[in-house]
Design an enzyme around this catalytic site. Structure first.
Site, PDB file in Angstrom:
ATOM      1  CE  LYS A   3       3.521  -7.442  -4.336  1.00  0.00           C
ATOM      2  NZ  LYS A   3       4.209  -6.746  -3.240  1.00  0.00           N
ATOM      3  CD  GLU A  57      -3.599   3.498 -15.842  1.00  0.00           C
ATOM      4  OE1 GLU A  57      -2.684   4.230 -16.285  1.00  0.00           O
ATOM      5  OE2 GLU A  57      -4.710   3.407 -16.387  1.00  0.00           O
ATOM      6  CB  CYS A 100       2.591   7.796 -11.986  1.00  0.00           C
ATOM      7  SG  CYS A 100       0.956   8.201 -11.415  1.00  0.00           S
ATOM      8  CD  GLU A 135       8.395   6.594 -13.975  1.00  0.00           C
ATOM      9  OE1 GLU A 135       8.574   5.367 -13.976  1.00  0.00           O
ATOM     10  OE2 GLU A 135       7.297   7.125 -13.761  1.00  0.00           O
TER      11      GLU A 135
END
Ligand code: NAP
Ligand code: MG
Length: 493
Positions: A173, A248, A282, A383
């Site tokens: 997906k 991750e 990231c 973040e």
């Protein structure tokens, strides 16, 4: 309008839901096409196809499996420019970076094709006479992949290529924001002659299709890249079913600049790491930890460079910074800037949604720099995933390392210094999965492990030879050719 369908058992099929979602270009707001929205039944169909296909795939010699990967590498190479254009239109990163991302997939294809002739296990001496001992890698089975939009071709290449060369089948997906590049990647597997059922693409939302993959009892492992929030939920659900999970997740990466650093080099590294991909990597640099002796000079040089950054449509070769992915991301970034101001950080530049120069139809945020940021402020800990960086002044290397390591994430870190002793000190003490010396926080090479410590991951790595550990089980095999029963630990002592 272009329509994108699922790819299940080697066929492009519409979900029975009959529902479609539109995909837009984040630079222009233009509608690019629409995408079938799947159900749990579609996921189940994909799993059944994968199961069937994997039965024979696991028996195909790995060097023969690798032939298909070489072909994938060739096809990616032929279509590199076209794929980069699709990537930029759909996701927004500037074309030069999109080309680099496609190159990453090409590199990964050749590298993992090479693994077809390695996939090393161990042979070790047995403690008994006339006995042979070895360990070999065997496929896990069916891999479920859930991936983000920010590296829509690199990340699926990190996951799918090692999975396939080691004999697994896939149900994937992709992120809802990047369906088209996903279809193109799957088409390349199709063209390369991958047997049907080994790569299945199921479009839809995280809550429906993502969860259906996580919950499916016949999917053996989940490899996820994305946010911590979602990764944690996935781990809990999948963990309850004793599935293997490779996660991750986010980062809050810092560049440290010591007082002896080459400041021009440091500025180049920071600009590339903080504002490249509009801060949506990231590994993006979102904290700049600087020795107070060079803080003013670094600020001055950074501001000079930021002022020169050109915002715009990434297809324009002269543009440095593209849009962010969508409206809600734009608002979240702006919200963080307000939080930073409320916390008492000093805004040096940016800090606003750009609505002029014809950019109002896209999602553009001005490259933003804060200074006098304290390590405990939210903008220094959470973040943001946008073009926002925060300068945190420190008095020593030790303090810099402490600040670097004080966040819940552990993906990437970097240090600029010309002092080899301090560089090695940093290499030893920075607690991230990736460390750079005299380079920014971004720019992974595919033959090294990629991933992070602490809240960034759960101990696994994408990419590099370490990726094989995610997609294989170890089987230890003993062959006793002595003709008698030999008991280890007993008959030889
Ligand atoms: P995200 O919201 O977590 O989405 C990632 C994927 O998970 C998407 O395919 C998403 O589907 C799906 N998803 C969402 N909710 C789900 C649920 N409840 N169950 C199962 N799947 C679900 O992350 P993102 O915003 O796309 O990506 C940005 C994040 O990824 C950042 O935190 C970034 O640091 C991280 N990232 C990490 C790495 C790394 O290697 N460490 C690399 C790249 C990005 P939909 O798209 O349909 O929502
Ligand atoms: Mg899009």
């Amino acid at each position: 309008m272009k329509r994108y369908l699922n790819y299940i058992n080697g066929e492009w099929v519409e979900s029975a839901s009959g529902r479609f979602a539109v995909n837009t270009n984040p630079a222009t707001g233009e509608v690019l096409g629409e995408v079938t929205q799947s159900t749990r039944e579609d996921v189940d169909r994909a799993v059944q196809a994968a199961k069937q296909a994997q039965k024979s795939w696991r028996l195909v010699p790995a060097p023969e499996r690798a032939e298909i990967l070489y072909k994938v590498g060739e096809l990616l190479k032929e279509r590199k420019e076209e794929l980069a254009q699709i990537l930029t239109q759909e996701m927004g990163k500037v074309i030069e970076e999109a080309r680099g991302e496609v190159q990453e997939a090409i590199d990964m294809a050749y590298y993992m094709a090479g693994e077809g002739r390695r996939l090393f296990g161990d042979t070790v001496p047995s403690e008994l006479r006339n006995k042979f001992a070895m360990s070999v890698r065997v496929p896990v089975g069916i891999a479920g992949f859930i991936t983000p939009w920010n590296f829509p071709i690199a990340i699926i290449s990190w996951k799918s290529l090692p999975a396939l060369v080691s004999g697994n089948a896939i149900v994937w997906k992709p992120a809802s924001e990047t369906p088209f590049i996903a279809a193109e990647f799957v088409r390349i597997y199709e063209q390369a002659g991958l047997p049907k059922g080994l790569m299945n693409l199921v479009y839809g939302s995280g809550s429906v299709v993502g969860n259906a993959i996580v919950d499916h009892p016949e999917i053996d492992l989940i490899s996820f890249t994305g946010s911590n929030e979602v990764g944690r939920q996935i781990n809990e659900r999948a963990g309850g079913m004793l599935k293997r999970t490779s996660l991750e997740m986010g980062g809050k990466n810092a560049v440290t600049v010591l007082e002896d650093a080459d400041l021009d080099l440091a500025v180049n590294g920071i600009i590339w790491s903080a504002y490249g991909t509009s801060g949506q990597r990231c590994t993006a640099c979102s904290r700049i930890i600087v020795h107070e002796a060079v803080k003013d000079e670094l600020e001055r040089r950074l501001l000079e460079r930021i002022a020169q950054l050109k915002l715009g449509n990434g297809l324009d070769e002269s543009v440095d910074v593209g849009p962010v992915i969508n409206r809600s991301s734009l608002e979240k970034i702006d919200e963080y800037v307000k939080i930073g101001l409320d916390e008492g950080a000093k805004l040096l530049c940016g800090g606003r949604i750009v609505t002029e120069d014809g950019l109002e139809k896209g999602n553009f945020y001005a490259p933003t720099l804060f200074t006098d940021v304290k390590p405990d402020m939210r903008i220094a800990r959470e973040e943001i995933f946008g073009p926002v960086a925060s300068i945190i002044p420190v008095k020593s290397l030790e303090e810099a390392i402490e600040v670097n390591n004080s966040v819940e994430f552990g993906l990437s870190s970097s240090i600029f210094t010309r002092d080899i002793n301090r560089a090695f000190q940093a290499m030893q003490d920075l607690d991230t999965g990736i460390v750079y010396v005299n380079a920014g926080t971004t720019g992974a090479e595919i033959h090294l492990p990629f991933g992070g410590t602490k809240g960034t991951g759960n101990g696994h790595r994408d990419s590099g030879v370490a990726a094989l550990d995610v997609y294989t089980e170890w089987k230890s095999i003993y062959v006793d050719y002595s003709g008698k029963l030999q008991r280890a630990q007993i008959d030889n002592y």
